[in-house]
Design a protein around this motif. Sequence first.
Motif: not given
Length: 488
Positions: A247-252, A411-420, A431-435, A455-463
């Motif tokens: 749950c690291t967010g979209s940090e890039t 913001f584009l997506h999570p840090r690639p280094s984390l997912l890698d 983003n992390a691929k998860a349905g 992390t999964r859906r990309g930049q979005s709202l707190v809600v």
Amino acid sequence: MGKITGFLEFPRQPEPIEPPADRKHHWHEFIREMDDKTAQIQAARCMDCATPFCQNGCPVNNIIPDWNDLVYRADWKRALDTLLSTNNFPDFTGRICPAPCEAACTLNIASTPVGIKAIEHKIIDKGWEMGWVVPQRCEQKTGKRVAIVGSGPSGMAAAQQLARVGHAVTVFEKNDRPGGLLRYGIPDFKLEKLHVQRRIDQMRQEDVVFRTSVFIGNPGDAVTVGDHVETIAPAELLRDFDAVILCTGSETPRDLPAPGRDLAGVHFAMEFLPQQNQVNAGDKLASQLVATGKHVVVIGGGDTGSDCVGTSNRQGAQSVTQLELMPQPPVTEDKLLTWPYWPLKLRTSSSHQEGCERDWAVGTKRFNDDGHGRVKSITVSRLERKGMKMVEIPDTDFELPAGLVLLAMGFLHPRPSLLDAFGIDKDARGNAKAGVNAKDGYRTNVDKVFAAGDTRRGQSLVVWAIREGRQAAHAVDEYLMGSTRLPR
């Protein structure tokens, strides 16, 4: 729902708000909760509209008509219970959510919508005042251990849900305090951190463990706010826990690689905003990026850009200009065309009201050097839409003074280094691929690893992050126990 004729009798009433000239001189929240009577009158406006589109407009599917009716009847405790049944943290959303529920309100078709966000704000603040918001500690433990990486809204929601069904939950946060975006991204004048800390304290009483200044991943990739103390490799996390939720967010951040981008004074918004939050929290910084006395140009017209505007004004900027790539949207949407969906229309935030020049359909061509390696101005040009693209209009260049340029283009997506580091597959957007289906919702391709929120859906709202955290908790509980009583 409320008073049958309430929507005909009562106009929409905004929450009390401090004037811009006064609030620019402090960092505290300036929007106050309604008094009981005003909130009841606003709740009376809720129509008996048969199909509550507001619930579908709300990402967490708040049962809005029910708690509106309970507020109208002054049954505050049941209103709070109804609200908390779908939303772990209405103290956050009641302050910073853009309220898509109000855009979907049936009354919004021909009038102004019910003040749903203001009522939500009132319900949760009254709940805290009355002592009704209490820890819900689960006495019967499952023996299962869950690691959550990231303590923003999605991580907090997942942690609270899983702890309340008896799992041992540890939340790992790379920064020196928990809260993620809520702590270090959103200015205090929109969300004072006492609200975040109060929830962290509640969750600790529910047996959630928070480990701060701990970076999950490869040591060379660590980026933190505050002192980085410890690094834990993904393999170690997977060895010690039965499930892991990212749950690291979209940090890039989206960059702007124009000539002069490397000049001093050109910064990402998230280099600027967290520092002021640290100072407000009492931290002593070796140096701080400030707008004091400078011509500030904010590139990007969204919420992050608005936060930069409000922060710059409070720091004493000489001027603030906000630029947006897209054309200026209409002042009023075509409701018959857009309702109940979120409309594209001109939105003026409280920060804009405090002082800001705004310009649309503007593209940045270069950052200009003052001769000493610092930015002194930017050269921009007018744009027009051609097909699906915005293109430059010839011979429309002009220059804006700029001692500080803040890039707030999303913001584009999570840090690639984390997912890698975990070996997680990415979707087309990085983003992390998860349905999200019921069978394998929120699972990644790596066994035991789930992903939720930005992390999964990309930049979005707190809600949306809260919704994702709740649903990921449902999926993890079912994965660990074979069934779950958590709501989906």
